[in-house]
Design a protein around this motif. Sequence first.
Motif, mmCIF file in Angstrom:
data_model
loop_
_atom_site.group_PDB
_atom_site.id
_atom_site.type_symbol
_atom_site.label_atom_id
_atom_site.label_comp_id
_atom_site.label_asym_id
_atom_site.label_seq_id
_atom_site.Cartn_x
_atom_site.Cartn_y
_atom_site.Cartn_z
ATOM 1 N N UNK A 1 0.837 -1.204 0.000
ATOM 2 C CA UNK A 1 0.000 0.000 0.000
ATOM 3 C C UNK A 1 0.870 1.252 0.000
ATOM 4 N N UNK A 2 1.857 1.290 0.884
ATOM 5 C CA UNK A 2 2.707 2.473 1.004
ATOM 6 C C UNK A 2 3.600 2.651 -0.217
ATOM 7 N N UNK A 3 3.862 1.576 -0.935
ATOM 8 C CA UNK A 3 4.684 1.663 -2.141
ATOM 9 C C UNK A 3 3.889 1.902 -3.406
ATOM 10 N N UNK A 4 2.575 2.082 -3.274
ATOM 11 C CA UNK A 4 1.725 2.271 -4.440
ATOM 12 C C UNK A 4 2.021 3.598 -5.126
ATOM 13 N N UNK A 5 1.813 3.628 -6.425
ATOM 14 C CA UNK A 5 2.018 4.838 -7.216
ATOM 15 C C UNK A 5 0.745 5.126 -8.001
ATOM 16 N N UNK A 6 0.181 6.308 -7.767
ATOM 17 C CA UNK A 6 -1.047 6.657 -8.481
ATOM 18 C C UNK A 6 -2.234 5.814 -8.077
ATOM 19 N N UNK A 7 -2.244 5.343 -6.820
ATOM 20 C CA UNK A 7 -3.363 4.545 -6.333
ATOM 21 C C UNK A 7 -3.319 3.097 -6.751
ATOM 22 N N UNK A 8 -2.179 2.642 -7.282
ATOM 23 C CA UNK A 8 -2.043 1.256 -7.746
ATOM 24 C C UNK A 8 -0.726 0.696 -7.224
ATOM 25 N N UNK A 9 -0.753 -0.525 -6.694
ATOM 26 C CA UNK A 9 0.468 -1.151 -6.177
ATOM 27 C C UNK A 9 1.367 -1.590 -7.332
ATOM 28 N N UNK A 10 2.565 -2.004 -7.000
ATOM 29 C CA UNK A 10 3.507 -2.485 -8.019
ATOM 30 C C UNK A 10 2.967 -3.712 -8.744
ATOM 31 N N UNK A 11 2.093 -4.482 -8.065
ATOM 32 C CA UNK A 11 1.490 -5.667 -8.686
ATOM 33 C C UNK A 11 0.267 -5.315 -9.530
ATOM 34 N N UNK A 12 -0.094 -4.023 -9.558
ATOM 35 C CA UNK A 12 -1.216 -3.589 -10.384
ATOM 36 C C UNK A 12 -2.558 -3.622 -9.695
#
Length: 385
Positions: free
Chosen positions: A328-339
């Motif tokens: 959650x904290x690593x999300x970018x633009x409301x989306x996690x790295x896993x999409x």
Amino acid sequence: MSELCTPTFADLAARLGFSCETAGGLVEVRNPFALENWTLPVLELTVIVGAVLALAYAIRRLRRHNDPTNLVLWFGAIAYLLIIEPPLYFPGAFGIAEHVDTMFAHNVFTVEFLWGRLPLYIVAIYPMMATVAFEIVRRLGVFRRYGTLVGAVCVGFVHHAFYEIFDHLGPQLRWWEWTLEHPLNQPFFDAVPLPSVVVFAALWPMSLALCVQFFVGRHVDQGQRFSIAQIVLRTIVIGVLASIGTVILPLPATLAGGISGSTTVGGAVYAAELVVMAAVAIPVLYLQWRRRAETSVVSEDSSRVMFGYAAAYLVVMAALWAAALPAYLGADGGVTAAGDPIGSLWYTVVCFVIAGLSLAAAWSTGSRRERMPENQDRTVTSPRV
């Protein structure tokens, strides 16, 4: 059942990691260790245990106190589910495909119904969470002091707090997927449609509690007893009327959005309805908690089982949120790295606080009964011989 595998559902299923072309049948059982991730069986077990405890509690109240209120609530919630959910899963089969496309898809869990559409835990979460919210409000004496309507508003508010903790986490952990472009899902509140935040988290339990208390609970409080036939009939009526209520209660937002042609306007009215519920429920629940000093102890409080479960539910959800927090904290633009889309952390924290305080207030008065004025009716339960 490939003819019911619509393009929208097929896309949602693929994003969740399964194929709707091979999604079982009327009933399917899967290996719990082979699901999308470990959080799915944890969620499933937690909710199903709660539903079983709620049913056992309802049966106990009926046997010991001749009170069918919780039993009607439990099965009324199931009746509501059976009326509301299938058309959302199969709009074509119900002749509404021109008006309602697939709004969401659940991931596949250990036990599934209806060709991958309905996990068992979803069946269980309706009566489980309705029972938790109803018992908190009833134990605080809201129905006795303020009546059916205000009590129902408080049930909706408490239910909303417990539900949104789960609702804002689900999309990130792939418990379900929303159709982002669907007009009935607009506007979104982070990863969750605002109509879901209001209608399914607050207004439907309010509608159910209103019907249950009006047709059963208030009569039980006056000493009336019901036959099995009356219980069954009233349960069916409650399921139908609660479904209708879920259409009526959001009408201000539905009409505002339709007339203005703006989902933003509709969303603002949805939010306003929730604010009104909070404005009613918060002071009422607080005042009832403050009145705990005016209570007298009674010998039995079987609702502590449900309160203990509710506390365990909050602990499990806190653990699941903690597990999801790094992504959650690593999300970018409301989306996690896993999409995966993320919900609102600040709103979830607020809901944790409300749910925890409501539960603590009910627990602190859990072995007590409110003193009633001498000229006011009260329920008297004869001791078992």
